[in-house]
Design an enzyme around this catalytic site. Structure first.
Site, PDB file in Angstrom:
ATOM      1  N   HIS A  64      27.024  38.350  35.564  1.00 36.46           N
ATOM      2  CA  HIS A  64      25.695  38.534  34.980  1.00 36.46           C
ATOM      3  C   HIS A  64      24.705  37.837  35.890  1.00 36.46           C
ATOM      4  CE1 HIS A  64      27.642  39.328  30.870  1.00 36.46           C
ATOM      5  NE2 HIS A  64      27.193  40.272  31.132  1.00 36.46           N
ATOM      6  N   ASP A  86      35.663  52.680  44.344  1.00 36.02           N
ATOM      7  CA  ASP A  86      37.016  53.016  43.704  1.00 36.02           C
ATOM      8  C   ASP A  86      38.091  53.637  44.715  1.00 36.02           C
ATOM      9  OD1 ASP A  86      37.188  51.560  41.209  1.00 36.02           O
ATOM     10  OD2 ASP A  86      35.637  52.669  40.399  1.00 36.02           O
TER      11      ASP A  86
END
Ligand code: PEP
Ligand code: MG
Length: 590
Positions: A198, A464
């Protein structure tokens, strides 16, 4: 000026937010709360001790409320993290147990709190769910605040800092990060944290350089030390020698000048010298980032990572809530396209609601489309919101983690069902939208020719694709040397998918991090990618590089590229042929 004879130290961490800054260190340490004394409380003073604890909690709550209230508009979305911290203050495990411990063990509030927190943290840390494991950090942030109020330790109020400094902290909580004022704080470094934390998200939203995950930077920097942060390269230099300082000052001014120049031209189309027009789009995580895509000259949104609206909460967002957020983004961007990627949770982005799944290997688990095909109610709610919002602009839908052909068929069936449902409800929606899939698993690469028949576009998710084809965890620093977008294996896969897409007449995009680095552009152009999507701040540099390239030369250059055996050789060939135009020179770390 550097100090007289201090030793220059260079550290490598996670470059969480780009840019270079040079300044004096301002340590935000935890003095006063690390060492906690234990003492017995007399029976007749127990109620006073409990009152003292309650007062510290109240003070913490008031302060958090104030921070939430003063959170700038741009960071409003992050305020939910602070709301989570507010909830923890009322938590039975933390609040109730501390009071019980004071009473039962007749010990001071500080000691009780420390004991309770240690228990809760060890419980969280032993959980297999990565989301819940991460919540241990929230417990830390909130208990530190209460502890400071209990011991009366002087709390560094980041919002009150009135010198131009670089913050150095063990770990900056989201609450602290959101207090940062851009005009005061030049940048920050922390021992903890990664790119996806965050704290990193907020640093990028604030557009100040940040390097995280430095392990023990707080042990190496003293208050007022001169330090350099290169948030692009992930480098921190402590007490730089004159020579280093000059080098980074030059790099900083080159970076600033360059940024100013490219931003001026970032609204021009990314057209090569021989007339090929590449679409350059932005990736966003939060709806308000759409404005950045616009201001950096993006041609649209190539990846809207919608899962961030599902994290850090214990319920699922409803159709109306999602519809409102999507509509906002679409309206800001219209008539430019917005590519909404459906929920891609689990893996490294676990939901609070999935703690019932015990996944020893989350990256290979119930992630992305696999989760949605199992939780069809959650999926349908999102699809309905997207179809309704699509009325307000140019929307594409994209499905993550597609591994098999059946998954595409099943997904499209559910999309049809969502549309039927809206039809029955008599709600306005737009079913006429482009449907695409992310190609990020090797099985999808090899099945691309068959999958192409089912969709309008492919978008290659190189983050990915590299993880799954090179067999490396994308967040593991031990195997980070294998995370090479220029590895010939990766380039061959990209080329295969692009060739198939061309052959089948569908569009081919790239939205992994790879697309945002100027050095990769000659190859992506040469391979024939139609559209690149990246972190908004990278858009101007990428557009500027494209404008200086020739697509025919880039295509011919591929003959040499595909003869190379290693990522290093590919890089060297790029540097030798395109070194003059590549902005990576600015980020040269040698
Ligand atoms: C990717 O995998 O390259 C991608 C774009 O998606 P994410 O980084 O969100 O997994
Ligand atoms: Mg991905």
């Amino acid at each position: 000026m550097p100090k007289k004879d201090p030793k220059e130290i260079k550290l490598n961490g996670v470059g969480a937010s780009p840019g270079i800054c040079i300044g004096r260190a301002y340590l935000v340490d935890k003095k006063g709360v690390d060492v906690v004394e234990k003492y017995v409380i007399d029976e007749d003073r127990l109620q006073d001790e409990i009152k003292r604890f309650k007062a510290a909690v109240k003070k913490t709550r008031d302060k958090l409320r104030e921070i939430i209230k003063d959170t700038p508009e741009k960071l409003r979305q992050q305020a939910y993290i602070l709301e989570t911290h507010m909830l923890l203050l009322k938590d039975k495990m933390l609040y109730g147990k501390t009071i019980k411990t004071i009473k039962k063990e007749r010990v001071n509030a500080e000691w009780s709190l420390r004991k309770v927190v240690a228990n809760i943290k060890s419980m969280f840390q032993n959980m297999s769910d990565p989301y819940l494991r991460e919540r241990a950090a929230d417990i830390d942030h909130i208990s530190d605040r209460i502890m400071r109020n209990l011991v009366g330790a002087e709390q560094v109020n980041i919002g009150d800092i009135n010198q131009r400094v670089i913050l150095v902290a063990h770990s900056l909580s989201p609450a602290e990060t959101s207090q940062i004022q851009r005009e005061r704080v030049k940048g920050f470094v922390t021992d903890r944290g990664g790119k996806a934390s965050h704290t990193g998200i907020i640093a990028r939203a604030l557009e100040i350089p940040a390097v995280l995950g430095l392990d023990n930077v707080t042990g190496m920097i003293q208050n007022d030390d001169l330090i350099i942060i290169d948030g692009t390269a992930g480098i921190v230099v402590i007490n730089p020698r004159e020579k280093t300082l000059i080098k980074f000052e030059e790099r900083q001014s080159r970076y600033e000048e360059y940024k100013a120049v490219i931003i001026q031209s970032s609204h021009l189309p990314a057209e090569t010298v021989d007339g090929f027009h590449m679409q350059v789009m932005g990736n966003i995580e939060l709806p308000e980032e759409a404005v950045s895509v616009h201001s950096y000259g993006g041609d649209g949104i190539g990846l809207y990572r919608t899962e961030f609206q599902y994290l850090s909460r214990t319920d699922f967002p409803g159709e109306h809530e999602l519809f409102d957020k999507y509509k906002d983004v679409i309206e800001v961007m219209t008539p430019k396209p917005v590519t909404i990627r459906t929920l891609d949770i689990n893996g490294d982005k676990a939901l609070a609601q999935t703690s019932d799944f015990d996944e020893p290997n989350p990256a290979l688990g119930l992630r992305g489309i696999r989760y949605c095909l199992k939780k069809t109610d959650v999926f349908k709610t999102q699809l309905k919101a997207i179809l309704r919002a699509a009325v307000f602009g140019n929307v594409r839908i994209m499905f993550p983690m597609i591994t098999t052909y059946e998954e595409i068929c099943e997904t499209k069936k559910i999309l049809d069902e969502a549309a039927d449902c809206l039809e029955k409800e008599g709600v306005t929606f737009n079913r006429d939208i482009k449907v695409g899939i992310l190609i990020e698993v090797p099985s999808a690469v090899i099945m691309a020719d068959l999958m192409a028949k089912e969709v309008d576009f492919f978008s290659i998710g190189t983050n990915d694709l590299i993880q799954y084809s090179m067999a490396i965890d994308r967040g593991n620093r031990q195997v980070a040397h294998l995370f090479q977008p220029l590895d010939p294996a990766i380039l061959r896969m990209i080329k295969h998918v692009a060739d198939v897409a061309k052959d089948k007449g569908i569009k081919i995009f790239i939205c992994g991090e790879m697309a945002g680095y100027p050095i990769h552009i000659p190859i992506l152009l040469g391979i024939g990618i139609d559209e690149l999507s990246m972190n908004p701040q990278s858009i101007p540099a990428v557009k500027s590089v494209i404008r200086s390239l020739n697509v025919n030369d880039a295509r011919l250059f591929m003959n040499d590229i595909f003869k190379q055996t290693t990522a290093t050789k590919v890089f060297e060939l790029l540097r030798d042929n395109y070194g003059n135009i590549l902005t990576d020179k600015l980020y040269d770390t040698k």
